[in-house]
Design a protein around this motif. Structure first.
Motif, PDB file in Angstrom:
ATOM      1  N   ARG A 179       0.831  -1.214   0.000  1.00 19.17           N
ATOM      2  CA  ARG A 179       0.000   0.000   0.000  1.00 19.17           C
ATOM      3  C   ARG A 179       0.861   1.258   0.000  1.00 19.17           C
ATOM      4  NH1 ARG A 179      -4.120   0.373   4.733  1.00 19.17           N
ATOM      5  NH2 ARG A 179      -4.529   2.387   3.708  1.00 19.17           N
ATOM      6  N   ILE A 180       1.918   1.202   0.792  1.00 11.68           N
ATOM      7  CA  ILE A 180       2.802   2.370   0.875  1.00 11.68           C
ATOM      8  C   ILE A 180       3.465   2.640  -0.471  1.00 11.68           C
ATOM      9  CG2 ILE A 180       4.939   3.225   1.913  1.00 11.68           C
ATOM     10  CD1 ILE A 180       4.080   1.518   4.440  1.00 11.68           C
ATOM     11  N   ILE A 181       4.032   1.585  -1.024  1.00  8.22           N
ATOM     12  CA  ILE A 181       4.719   1.759  -2.308  1.00  8.22           C
ATOM     13  C   ILE A 181       3.743   2.254  -3.373  1.00  8.22           C
ATOM     14  CG2 ILE A 181       5.905   0.510  -4.168  1.00  8.22           C
ATOM     15  CD1 ILE A 181       7.026  -1.340  -1.913  1.00  8.22           C
ATOM     16  N   ALA A 182       2.578   1.648  -3.403  1.00  9.69           N
ATOM     17  CA  ALA A 182       1.600   2.028  -4.427  1.00  9.69           C
ATOM     18  C   ALA A 182       1.249   3.511  -4.313  1.00  9.69           C
ATOM     19  CB  ALA A 182       0.345   1.166  -4.298  1.00  9.69           C
ATOM     20  N   HIS A 183       1.082   3.973  -3.073  1.00  6.73           N
ATOM     21  CA  HIS A 183       0.733   5.377  -2.891  1.00  6.73           C
ATOM     22  C   HIS A 183       1.882   6.292  -3.311  1.00  6.73           C
ATOM     23  CE1 HIS A 183      -1.417   8.799  -1.259  1.00  6.73           C
ATOM     24  NE2 HIS A 183      -0.311   9.164  -0.660  1.00  6.73           N
ATOM     25  N   VAL A 184       3.066   5.935  -2.916  1.00 10.49           N
ATOM     26  CA  VAL A 184       4.223   6.755  -3.285  1.00 10.49           C
ATOM     27  C   VAL A 184       4.387   6.783  -4.802  1.00 10.49           C
ATOM     28  CG1 VAL A 184       6.743   6.857  -3.191  1.00 10.49           C
ATOM     29  CG2 VAL A 184       5.421   6.482  -1.086  1.00 10.49           C
ATOM     30  N   VAL A 185       4.160   5.650  -5.436  1.00 13.59           N
ATOM     31  CA  VAL A 185       4.259   5.611  -6.900  1.00 13.59           C
ATOM     32  C   VAL A 185       3.162   6.475  -7.527  1.00 13.59           C
ATOM     33  CG1 VAL A 185       4.079   4.119  -8.935  1.00 13.59           C
ATOM     34  CG2 VAL A 185       5.419   3.379  -6.940  1.00 13.59           C
ATOM     35  N   ASP A 186       1.970   6.383  -6.985  1.00 14.11           N
ATOM     36  CA  ASP A 186       0.884   7.234  -7.488  1.00 14.11           C
ATOM     37  C   ASP A 186       1.252   8.705  -7.399  1.00 14.11           C
ATOM     38  OD1 ASP A 186      -0.727   5.076  -8.032  1.00 14.11           O
ATOM     39  OD2 ASP A 186      -1.986   5.293  -6.241  1.00 14.11           O
ATOM     40  N   GLU A 187       1.710   9.091  -6.238  1.00 15.46           N
ATOM     41  CA  GLU A 187       2.066  10.503  -6.054  1.00 15.46           C
ATOM     42  C   GLU A 187       3.236  10.896  -6.940  1.00 15.46           C
ATOM     43  OE1 GLU A 187       0.520  12.991  -3.979  1.00 15.46           O
ATOM     44  OE2 GLU A 187      -0.919  11.385  -4.465  1.00 15.46           O
ATOM     45  N   SER A 188       4.180   9.993  -7.055  1.00 13.23           N
ATOM     46  CA  SER A 188       5.336  10.268  -7.921  1.00 13.23           C
ATOM     47  C   SER A 188       4.873  10.438  -9.359  1.00 13.23           C
ATOM     48  CB  SER A 188       6.352   9.120  -7.833  1.00 13.23           C
ATOM     49  OG  SER A 188       6.856   8.997  -6.515  1.00 13.23           O
ATOM     50  N   GLU A 189       4.022   9.545  -9.793  1.00 13.41           N
ATOM     51  CA  GLU A 189       3.540   9.612 -11.170  1.00 13.41           C
ATOM     52  C   GLU A 189       2.815  10.934 -11.424  1.00 13.41           C
ATOM     53  OE1 GLU A 189       0.646   6.691 -12.207  1.00 13.41           O
ATOM     54  OE2 GLU A 189       0.564   7.318 -14.312  1.00 13.41           O
ATOM     55  N   ARG A 190       1.966  11.292 -10.469  1.00 12.39           N
ATOM     56  CA  ARG A 190       1.220  12.527 -10.610  1.00 12.39           C
ATOM     57  C   ARG A 190       2.169  13.720 -10.789  1.00 12.39           C
ATOM     58  NH1 ARG A 190      -0.648  16.186  -7.392  1.00 12.39           N
ATOM     59  NH2 ARG A 190       0.291  15.236  -5.544  1.00 12.39           N
ATOM     60  N   ILE A 191       3.184  13.758  -9.958  1.00 14.49           N
ATOM     61  CA  ILE A 191       4.135  14.869 -10.017  1.00 14.49           C
ATOM     62  C   ILE A 191       4.922  14.855 -11.322  1.00 14.49           C
ATOM     63  CG2 ILE A 191       6.314  15.674  -9.010  1.00 14.49           C
ATOM     64  CD1 ILE A 191       5.079  14.960  -6.256  1.00 14.49           C
ATOM     65  N   VAL A 192       5.420  13.690 -11.677  1.00 18.87           N
ATOM     66  CA  VAL A 192       6.243  13.624 -12.896  1.00 18.87           C
ATOM     67  C   VAL A 192       5.398  13.976 -14.114  1.00 18.87           C
ATOM     68  CG1 VAL A 192       7.683  12.162 -14.351  1.00 18.87           C
ATOM     69  CG2 VAL A 192       7.795  11.938 -11.862  1.00 18.87           C
ATOM     70  N   ARG A 193       4.175  13.485 -14.142  1.00 17.12           N
ATOM     71  CA  ARG A 193       3.325  13.816 -15.301  1.00 17.12           C
ATOM     72  C   ARG A 193       3.092  15.322 -15.372  1.00 17.12           C
ATOM     73  NH1 ARG A 193       1.785   9.651 -18.289  1.00 17.12           N
ATOM     74  NH2 ARG A 193       1.375   7.638 -17.307  1.00 17.12           N
ATOM     75  N   ARG A 194       2.907  15.926 -14.208  1.00 20.59           N
ATOM     76  CA  ARG A 194       2.692  17.370 -14.228  1.00 20.59           C
ATOM     77  C   ARG A 194       3.931  18.097 -14.776  1.00 20.59           C
ATOM     78  NH1 ARG A 194       1.071  20.828  -9.293  1.00 20.59           N
ATOM     79  NH2 ARG A 194       0.796  18.819  -8.275  1.00 20.59           N
ATOM     80  N   VAL A 195       5.101  17.635 -14.342  1.00 19.80           N
ATOM     81  CA  VAL A 195       6.334  18.264 -14.817  1.00 19.80           C
ATOM     82  C   VAL A 195       6.531  18.009 -16.309  1.00 19.80           C
ATOM     83  CG1 VAL A 195       8.842  18.226 -14.634  1.00 19.80           C
ATOM     84  CG2 VAL A 195       7.437  18.207 -12.553  1.00 19.80           C
ATOM     85  N   LEU A 196       6.360  16.769 -16.715  1.00 27.98           N
ATOM     86  CA  LEU A 196       6.591  16.456 -18.131  1.00 27.98           C
ATOM     87  C   LEU A 196       5.614  17.227 -19.011  1.00 27.98           C
ATOM     88  CD1 LEU A 196       7.279  12.611 -18.009  1.00 27.98           C
ATOM     89  CD2 LEU A 196       8.921  14.504 -18.071  1.00 27.98           C
ATOM     90  N   SER A 197       4.378  17.317 -18.551  1.00 28.17           N
ATOM     91  CA  SER A 197       3.390  18.063 -19.312  1.00 28.17           C
ATOM     92  C   SER A 197       3.811  19.522 -19.434  1.00 28.17           C
ATOM     93  CB  SER A 197       2.024  17.935 -18.629  1.00 28.17           C
ATOM     94  OG  SER A 197       1.134  18.884 -19.143  1.00 28.17           O
ATOM     95  N   ALA A 198       4.241  20.107 -18.324  1.00 31.97           N
ATOM     96  CA  ALA A 198       4.668  21.507 -18.356  1.00 31.97           C
ATOM     97  C   ALA A 198       5.873  21.689 -19.279  1.00 31.97           C
ATOM     98  CB  ALA A 198       5.005  21.979 -16.949  1.00 31.97           C
ATOM     99  N   LEU A 199       6.700  20.668 -19.365  1.00 31.95           N
ATOM    100  CA  LEU A 199       7.888  20.744 -20.216  1.00 31.95           C
ATOM    101  C   LEU A 199       7.575  20.398 -21.664  1.00 31.95           C
ATOM    102  CD1 LEU A 199      10.402  18.958 -17.828  1.00 31.95           C
ATOM    103  CD2 LEU A 199      10.501  21.362 -18.494  1.00 31.95           C
ATOM    104  N   GLY A 200       6.318  20.011 -21.912  1.00 33.13           N
ATOM    105  CA  GLY A 200       5.971  19.615 -23.272  1.00 33.13           C
ATOM    106  C   GLY A 200       6.555  18.266 -23.656  1.00 33.13           C
ATOM    107  N   LEU A 201       6.774  17.416 -22.654  1.00 34.75           N
ATOM    108  CA  LEU A 201       7.411  16.121 -22.919  1.00 34.75           C
ATOM    109  C   LEU A 201       6.445  14.947 -22.812  1.00 34.75           C
ATOM    110  CD1 LEU A 201      10.770  16.593 -21.023  1.00 34.75           C
ATOM    111  CD2 LEU A 201      10.382  16.706 -23.472  1.00 34.75           C
ATOM    112  N   SER A 202       5.156  15.220 -22.784  1.00 35.13           N
ATOM    113  CA  SER A 202       4.234  14.083 -22.677  1.00 35.13           C
ATOM    114  C   SER A 202       3.123  14.217 -23.719  1.00 35.13           C
ATOM    115  CB  SER A 202       3.632  14.019 -21.281  1.00 35.13           C
ATOM    116  OG  SER A 202       2.862  15.176 -21.048  1.00 35.13           O
TER     117      SER A 202
END
Lengths: 246, 246, 246, 246, 246, 246
Positions: free
Chosen positions: D223-246
């Motif tokens: 559960r812990i790992i899954a949540h951390v991965v979810d949050e990580s994914e959310r953040i990275v997607r936001r960054v990649l989107s802002a960078l025009g990389l997704s």
């Protein structure tokens, strides 16, 4: 051949107008070489080889660097050492300055074991940054000719310090600096891991000698130097040719 | 005097047993000095002064460092420069190695303007870490004797480069390296802020000369060197006496 | 053998109470190895050798460093490189930390050509400062066993990259990572100065292969690894014995 | 997802032809984690999170760095540390090499507290020099999910070391490496200024545990790992989107 | 409280004889803060907080460092930045010098976001080498009191630049330096990844303002400063007590 | 004149639109100056000179750097020193940042002897890399005006520390910080090699005074400052004119 220390700037300009700009740097050391050889032994030898090489190639001879990375001999007096980082910095700075000055390649004739790592490190750094090629020579062919010329055994494979070879070379280059009366043979018992890891050299021999210098002669020295110069020339010509500089 | 390049380690041991261990290092450069003087001018001069100083003091003479911080002359061919950091590292490493080897002080005879800052920086660093004293000499008395000896004007106050002074010094030390036939006077118009901020030197003079070398003579050179050596000796003796080393 | 990555601290404490504290570090790289071998080839090989060596010596196995100094292969995708200085810093930091933690020696099993200089530089630095001995192994005996095992010629003397040898080793260690269907022979024409100076490797071969991987077998790989481990063990035992650590 | 350690260079070329080139680097440590958890705990966790994140993003997974800046745990055996400068250099070198290799962004999944400063320092340095963006993730959402999952109190706010959380994570990732029989609770009395200034951690706890690992389960870890991965994914997607990389 | 800039050495000697030797260093910056606030805003604020803190603790106040790591605001004129390494070096040198001078702890009141990493890096380095504790304060309680005092929304969570908070603080400290007539609200649209990775700040806002400074008052500034000082005092007292210095 | 600490960014933009962009940086120190002068003496003096100079030239005044390289006075309490490297880094970083920000030249008004080497080193480094000119002023004309104004002898040629000159200057700038009742004359017996090599200053004088501050007056201070500012202006105008910046 143009000896840079003796040349004036118009001589260099003229040389570079007609030749590819190959600089040869003898890198020596100030290091104990037993009771009978001068502390500048490595510098004298590197300078002699570099000088002949420059003549053969009609290249530019730089003045010798008279200090090297000789921590491993600091236990005996008169050894004065640069750090390895400083040796690399000296070589790297000179390569970069030569490059700015229109030179196409730097050949380093290295006279001291401790300089090998830092000089190769500087050569690699120049390659990584796309600088001029830096070719480091460590007396190619020395072991080969040593095997042919020597009458006394090696203190250890590849170990050549204040022995018949080095003494012969200095006898050929600067006989007045050799104390014939102080020559002693010393075959110190080396630790079982000698040559397998980095260790200080001087503490292993009370005299600083590793071998038997007594049968040394200038003729042997001349043969050794000539062979090393031949091998050096062969290598440098191959590199310069590959670089389109010859 | 003990010339370290020519000595073997037992000579150094003997010297250090009876004397305080004062090492003298000539720090030169490979730098354009006009069409008539060799690129090693600074090294030749520093070595000559250091050698006489070592004789006067019965001290240990180190081999010369043949390269210096000469970025300001790179515009003319044959100038091959170390970075300022590297000059400081060379001096600092040698001081530390001498200290480990039992020496009590290092005197640097500096032959190049660009070495002043890094050599003083190394000297200060040795003082800060409580290392052996490092005394940097920049030809004390040179301006004074120059004023007395020169027949030609200075290109600028304190500027002494390939002029009557330097040419006279090389005529006294290594006359065969001076191209008398190439001597030209050059008094370039210097920018109004010359000497007020760090700037490159070579671009200011098409010949690399700053003054008039033609009236130079070996006798003048001898007078200049002798005076600089006298002043250097006076200063070093004062320092050694204050340090309890004489 | 104690695998540090899997051990907990009391396991280490127990190990160090009864053994001299010898740590073995596989130092790999992430570097192109042709179309058929994984980028981690060097790490896999270094880890395999280090692991067996640790078993033989009942020593402590560190986790592998998966990146190395691979600038010379950056021209092909997936090569991700550390600078040489960083490789030296990693090795030096680990040696110092192990020393503070009670270890007596560090043995580095190096899997990448580009790591040689910086790892030896770190080893020397540890020796100069009087730190624990750092022994760097570069697959001793590899050429010897290669000559015996190989059916295909070397692309150049001593050059071993994505060829029969390396492919055999990975087949023995991680066969699932080898693309048998992508194997191609490539004997690129090497510049005349290959091996004589520092140069980038990848631009010389369009495939990244230097030799002929096709006759590779896991059995050959096993023979190669076994020989290298034998030679490594022999050397390390000699060093540890000389150090009084066995 | 492309696991770089297992890929060959044509796989990377193919990946980069169709995707923006996002590399994910797990940065771990070799650090004591109590008597029951392996020294590689931080590396295992960072690798697990990074791997899942790479899968979610179809990104490139780099091999883990298995050492970190763990001076604060050196008091307990088996902790082997890099200096903070070296951690920054490793990260900075990899970012620059990836950039030269055509990658567009580097995401670092950091598994060790001591790596935070140097990794952020490297990320900032890349930004300052206009390099590729370097995004450092420190298990986003960990405290949040910890609060939800934990049955035992925190040893201190934000302090998560060898406790129920970390033990659960390793039970989910590598259960065979957990010594269930060695689990002990340890709530050391922390100094009043704990968390307020830089201080060593290991000397504060005789066991190296900060909390109570006993109620740990693999399900909680998942559960812990899954949540951390979810949050990580959310953040990275936001960054990649802002960078025009997704 | 002893203000070091105004004290003479006997005053310091007297202070240290009777107190534990706690030094407080305001670390500011020269950085754009919109059209209405002075470039020294961060320095003014850090100095004000540090000064009151020193009074509360009867500690020694160091003069402010007026420059910081402000690369992220260089896009707007007047921002003059140190590199992050230099900020760390300044802090580390001062800590080491204070230690040699008999001080027991250094408290840094940091006024600039960009200084956080390098100051913490210096603090950690002091801890690693066993130096005096270095405690870095980043306006503890600022967000809390900001939430209570502000009438305008934050431009982003935790983002406090030339807004109502900072303007109020400068109005309380140096009202003559605030251009009331130039105040503008600016809530720039921030990129989606704002706050998630290192990025330059100034290019995001044409005015350099992030928020609405117009409702700022000196009374609000006073409340903010007082709260930050209270929180700072509480933290420092806790640390000093734990260190046995109070 | 634009005082950068008090200006907002549009003020700087306006200034740079109409003027060449000359920045003036007072570089001070926190250093013992006898029992009667504040530790910030050097900073106060440098700031006063820099401020007037900026007014004369309608230039940009930077906030003062309040710390310098004062190892030589660390023996007396309250002296807090930067390393020489750090002083050079601060100056070099500021010059590079100013250059990026559109400034054309940096003038450093140096208030501390120990800063001379590192500031000149930074100035040279800027010249070598082709950066904006950095002009370092060390109170030009100070000895000259000192000879005219002083009623008491110098403690040593060129030595000016807590004496009549410095005391007069602080009396003119910040009289409230001078302890008239603590003034003592101290002419310590200096070692014979004083001024000839790098040595610590503070251990030479029990009071930290080198001379006789008692006849100091604000009027003398005003004359001294005015003369130094005149000379500084003359030099800077000459440089700016040569650079085409006036």
């Amino acid at each position: 051949m143009l000896e840079l220390a003796h040349a004036a700037w118009p001589d260099v300009a003229a040389h570079l107008r007609e030749r590819p700009g190959v600089a040869i740097l003898p890198f020596g050391a100030l290091e104990q070489h037993g009771p009978h050889l001068p502390l500048s032994t490595d510098t004298l030898q590197a300078d002699a080889v570099a000088r002949r090489l420059a003549e053969r190639l009609d290249a530019v001879l730089l003045p010798a660097v008279a200090f090297g990375n000789t921590w491993s001999n600091e236990a005996l007096p008169g050894t004065v050492s640069l750090g390895a980082d400083t040796v690399a910095a000296v070589c790297g700075d000179l390569a970069a300055s030569l490059e700015r000055g229109g030179f196409a390649a730097l050949v380093v004739v290295n006279g001291d074991f401790g300089n090998r790592l830092p000089l190769q490190t500087a050569a690699e750094a120049s390659a990584v940054r796309g600088g001029i090629p830096v070719l480091v020579l460590d007396y190619p062919g020395l072991t080969e000719i040593g095997d042919r010329v020597k009458e006394t055994p090696w203190a250890a494979p590849g170990l050549c310090h204040a022995d018949e070879i080095e003494t012969s070379m200095v006898l050929a280059i600067a006989p007045a600096l050799v104390h014939r009366d102080r020559m002693v043979a010393d075959y110190p018992e080396l630790p079982a891991d000698f040559g397998l890891r980095q260790m200080a050299l001087a503490p292993l021999s009370a005299t600083g000698v590793f071998g038997d210098p007594r049968p040394a002669t200038p003729e042997k020295g001349e043969r050794i130097i000539a062979h090393v110069v031949d091998e050096s020339e062969r290598i440098v010509r191959r590199v310069l040719s590959a670089l389109g500089l010859s």
